[in-house]
Enzyme design. Sequence first.
Site, mmCIF file in Angstrom:
data_model
loop_
_atom_site.group_PDB
_atom_site.id
_atom_site.type_symbol
_atom_site.label_atom_id
_atom_site.label_comp_id
_atom_site.label_asym_id
_atom_site.label_seq_id
_atom_site.Cartn_x
_atom_site.Cartn_y
_atom_site.Cartn_z
ATOM 1 N N GLY A 569 0.826 -1.205 0.000
ATOM 2 C CA GLY A 569 0.000 0.000 0.000
ATOM 3 C C GLY A 569 0.858 1.251 0.000
ATOM 4 O O GLY A 569 2.065 1.223 0.259
ATOM 5 N N ASP A 686 -10.667 11.036 11.392
ATOM 6 C CA ASP A 686 -10.358 10.721 9.990
ATOM 7 C C ASP A 686 -10.936 9.352 9.607
ATOM 8 O O ASP A 686 -10.266 8.513 9.008
ATOM 9 C CB ASP A 686 -8.849 10.737 9.762
ATOM 10 C CG ASP A 686 -8.504 10.726 8.266
ATOM 11 O OD1 ASP A 686 -7.398 10.256 7.923
ATOM 12 O OD2 ASP A 686 -9.343 11.180 7.455
#
Length: 738
Positions: A569, A686
């Site tokens: 990632g 978030d």
Amino acid sequence: MGLEGQLTGDISTLSELQTLDLSYNKGLTGSLPSSIGDLKKLTNLILVGCSFSGHIPESIGSLQQLVFLSLNSNRFSGTIPPTIGNLTNLYWLDLADNQLEGPIPFSKGTTPGLDMLVHAKHFHFGKNKLSGPIPPQLFSSNMALIHVLFDSNQLTGSIPSTLVLVQTLEVLRFDRNSLSGSVPSNFNNLTSLHELFLSNNKLSGPMPNLTGLNYLNSLDLSNNSFDTSDVPSWLSTIESLTTLMMEDCRIQGEVPGSLFSLPNLQTVVLRRNLLNGTLDIGTGFSDQLQLIDFQNNFISAFTQRPVLYNFELILVGNPVCEETGQTEKYCTAFEANSSSYMTPPNNCIPAPCSADQVSSPNCQCAFPYTGTLFFRAPSFSNLGNKTYYVTLRQSLIDSIQLHQLAVDSVSLGNPRKNQFDYLELTLELFPSGQDSFNRTVVFEIGFILSNQTFKPPALFGPFYFIADTYKHFSGESLGSQKSTSIGIGIVIGAVVGGVVLLLLFLLFTGIYAHCRKKRAESATEQNPFANWELSKSSGSIPQLKGARFFSFIEVKKYANNFLEANEIGTGGYGKVYRGTLPDGQLIAIKRAERGSTQGGLEFKTEIELLSRVHHKNVVNLIGFCFERGEQMLIYEYITNGNLRDCLSGKTGINLDWMRRLKVILGAARGLAYLHELASPSIIHRDIKSTNILLDEHLNAKVADFGLSKLASDGNKAHVSTQVKGTMVSNFIFFIILH
């Protein structure tokens, strides 16, 4: 053993494991973790009679040493992984009695399939939901199959003629599907065939000519749509035939008396056909004959003979009974599908036992190990013939004696046929020298039966065993040995030994405490944050609660030199790599990019926050690296990635609404813990689909604390809850949750 719970991905740390047998534990649930594919030395994987569910992982195709794969009698769903075709050493493949669906995989280009299993002898796929045609490519002349069982599925299309290429076939079951078309004309070339079940399909065309199948014991063609024909003449030539089932096959005319003279014939069922004329069984009928069932035909007369017969004859629904008013016994419907047989006592009188105990064949009260034997294609149909069970019992005793197990006696009973035409038998094994087994003996008995070490007589055919949970282990399993007396010398020895052990304990405790103190002092001197730059971007030195420090050399080794192949990632913070600790634990390494504008602050925040929290729905921080200008966070590895990838279909995981609800609840619990129970409380700020990770059981784990804030002194009112991060992702996640 009565085990409960789920098999976690930690199983992959047993890298030397060769045999894994968890059979007969109904309390074992959940999916099979994909990390099972990391057990490269596994030769036997046996999970019979558990409650595992979900898809069989594709990674199972990585077990190149696997010889025995038995996952039958669970709740596995989804398709058969094509990667099983990579298991070139496989001998036994049993996926029966699950909820598997979709087509039968065969190799295409670079995609593997079951046709590659040329060394396998057993294909057991019955009692599933497999659909589509049987691929002609599935069979070839270089295969060694002896059992091909696809009964009770949803297969369509025709029976492939390529099946005849497998000359080793002994048992073939395609019954209870939706197969159509005619039976291949070359079927009579399967000269090794013993059992052939094609009933309850939509087969049409001419009645197959099976002349030459001289070893055929059981034939079932019932409930198909064959062309109208006379009773096949070749039937009278198969002398090994014990069971003939041809119900509703459009057979007409008179039944030749020679059919009943076959020496091994036990059962003839020709119900619901077009038989007519006079039924004459003759005088030379088989002495093993048990049942002749010709219900609902057009037979007008029955020739009585002076020779007495003991078999059951049923002519209900024929003119000979309906129009003549006959009151003979054969005008009464009766069909036995079970027997009252039970292993008799061995020249003794059964003892009266307590409620939970059972009297053994040797008339001893005990707690037997019990279960059910299932025979999928026996070569006989006369359930009342006790000779079969005596032979089976003796073979069980011989197998147990060969393994020198502490078993006193074996009992078999209650033989019956179930709805799938499997023969079921109740099995009881009794302990020797005591009233219950210890764990070791139970393990060994169970493994003999689950691993097919026990080989029943050939006439019983393929089998499997489902054990009952054993609850009466003897004291040996706890390591206790009872004694009637203790000598004075043993007492003195125990006291002296105890004093010596106490002195040694005190001595080693002192040494250990001294060493721990030295290590603590050394760790303080080597504080990895000694050079932490106090600035607006990084803040004060992090206050840690258990996170481990890793050197750059260590992390580089664990991440395989940060090769691109290990990259899993990337984001604004940096890249994420997959790594492996020396103990085999998988980790995710989050490496900040050089010169990242928010790297220092996010790095410090995540360490502070994640080292304080421990919850099943919050990602676990294992440690960090802060040297050579590097900022790296080491997390537990979450196998199924983030929620966004799962929702987009990128991971191949089907998130139905129940699974989505599970993810929502898990994420909510993780956030509730952070907001209400963490000390101090943590406001994430978030939350988005990429910051919700899913483990192997699809449990949600809240991740990425780079934008979080602490609620100091328990006062959340003064903490900004302004949403940070990617607004589009936040909005998408909000819609998914609602």
